[in-house]
Design an enzyme around this catalytic site. Structure first.
Site, mmCIF file in Angstrom:
data_model
loop_
_atom_site.group_PDB
_atom_site.id
_atom_site.type_symbol
_atom_site.label_atom_id
_atom_site.label_comp_id
_atom_site.label_asym_id
_atom_site.label_seq_id
_atom_site.Cartn_x
_atom_site.Cartn_y
_atom_site.Cartn_z
ATOM 1 N N SER A 1 33.406 36.227 45.190
ATOM 2 C CA SER A 1 32.310 35.278 44.973
ATOM 3 C C SER A 1 32.335 34.179 46.041
ATOM 4 C CB SER A 1 32.421 34.646 43.590
ATOM 5 O OG SER A 1 32.331 35.627 42.597
ATOM 6 N N LYS B 1 36.898 23.346 37.509
ATOM 7 C CA LYS B 1 36.406 23.895 38.773
ATOM 8 C C LYS B 1 35.013 23.307 39.020
ATOM 9 C CE LYS B 1 38.665 28.411 39.220
ATOM 10 N NZ LYS B 1 38.405 29.863 39.337
ATOM 11 N N HIS C 1 32.456 43.139 41.011
ATOM 12 C CA HIS C 1 32.492 42.947 39.547
ATOM 13 C C HIS C 1 31.684 44.041 38.854
ATOM 14 C CE1 HIS C 1 32.925 38.371 40.457
ATOM 15 N NE2 HIS C 1 34.109 38.818 40.067
ATOM 16 N N ARG D 1 42.060 43.844 44.089
ATOM 17 C CA ARG D 1 41.583 44.187 45.421
ATOM 18 C C ARG D 1 42.796 44.432 46.325
ATOM 19 N NH1 ARG D 1 37.840 39.034 45.604
ATOM 20 N NH2 ARG D 1 39.822 38.377 44.741
HETATM 21 O O1 PNS Z 1 37.507 35.170 38.050
HETATM 22 P P1 PNS Z 1 38.785 34.400 37.896
HETATM 23 O O2 PNS Z 1 38.535 32.933 38.191
HETATM 24 O O3 PNS Z 1 39.903 34.968 38.724
HETATM 25 O O4 PNS Z 1 39.221 34.527 36.345
HETATM 26 C C1 PNS Z 1 40.380 33.882 35.877
HETATM 27 C C2 PNS Z 1 40.468 33.899 34.337
HETATM 28 C C3 PNS Z 1 39.191 33.380 33.720
HETATM 29 C C4 PNS Z 1 40.688 35.330 33.873
HETATM 30 C C5 PNS Z 1 41.686 33.019 33.924
HETATM 31 O O5 PNS Z 1 41.607 31.796 34.570
HETATM 32 C C6 PNS Z 1 41.790 32.781 32.432
HETATM 33 O O6 PNS Z 1 42.028 33.683 31.663
HETATM 34 N N1 PNS Z 1 41.629 31.509 32.026
HETATM 35 C C7 PNS Z 1 41.688 31.119 30.618
HETATM 36 C C8 PNS Z 1 42.897 30.251 30.339
HETATM 37 C C9 PNS Z 1 44.125 31.055 29.982
HETATM 38 O O7 PNS Z 1 44.120 31.870 29.087
HETATM 39 N N2 PNS Z 1 45.251 30.807 30.718
HETATM 40 C C10 PNS Z 1 46.530 31.445 30.431
HETATM 41 C C11 PNS Z 1 46.773 32.696 31.190
HETATM 42 S S1 PNS Z 1 47.057 32.363 32.895
#
Ligand code: PNS
Length: 161
Positions: A128, A41, A17, A90
């Site tokens: 993570s 989560k 990150h 990745r």
């Molecule tokens: O680190 P992560 O868990 O892979 O991040 C995921 C994240 C936070 C980018 C994604 O879950 C997100 O944008 N969540 C907010 C809800 C949203 O906008 N959902 C619609 C698009 S899939």
């Protein structure tokens, strides 16, 4: 001013990150690191703790800001006037989920671009979740998470057990 959002769970921030944050901050005028406040989560750290750990790691990057959001990323990005969402890629295994998310986000707001940054070779295997697992079994996390937070992660995992 070109504002980019780097969203994620950051539970906790890893060296991967941090690498993406540094490279984004060199390109954009401002990078907002946005921690998802996701109650479904079961994170190791609370949102406030994750933000504090992030702030500590980016304290020397002046154009970085740490924030949190809930709800839709596109609503948050619009509210922050962001032009771009940054995601790190990745392996191929990341691609399917990221591809779907980028297309959905594009449908929700065509004005905001998702840009992918390929992770540095030496961070390719870091996530993570693996960091937490290594920590749980007493393994060495050097080079996986920023030094500033190693003790916090160890302490939190010990408390959890
Ligand atoms: O680190 P992560 O868990 O892979 O991040 C995921 C994240 C936070 C980018 C994604 O879950 C997100 O944008 N969540 C907010 C809800 C949203 O906008 N959902 C619609 C698009 S899939």
């Amino acid at each position: 001013m070109k504002i980019a959002i780097y969203p994620g769970s950051f539970d906790p921030i890893t060296c991967g990150h941090l690498d993406i944050i540094k490279r984004s901050a060199a390109i954009f005028d401002k990078v907002i690191i946005a921690v998802l406040n996701n109650s479904s989560k079961h994170p190791l750290f609370t949102v406030e703790e994750r933000m504090e750990l992030l702030r500590r790691c980016v304290k020397d990057i002046p154009n970085c800001e740490v924030d949190s959001f809930d709800g839709l990323l596109m609503d948050y990005a619009k509210q922050k006037n962001a032009a771009v969402v940054i995601r790190g890629l990745r392996a191929v295994s990341d691609f399917e989920y990221e591809f779907q998310m980028a297309l959905l986000n594009k449908k929700l707001n065509p004005e905001i671009e998702t840009m992918f940054m390929i992770t540095n070779l030496n961070c390719l295997y870091i996530s993570s979740s693996v960091v937490k697992e290594i920590c749980r079994y007493g393994g060495d996390t050097e080079g996986l998470i920023p030094e500033e937070i190693i003790n916090d992660v160890k302490y939190k995992i010990e408390k959890e057990c």
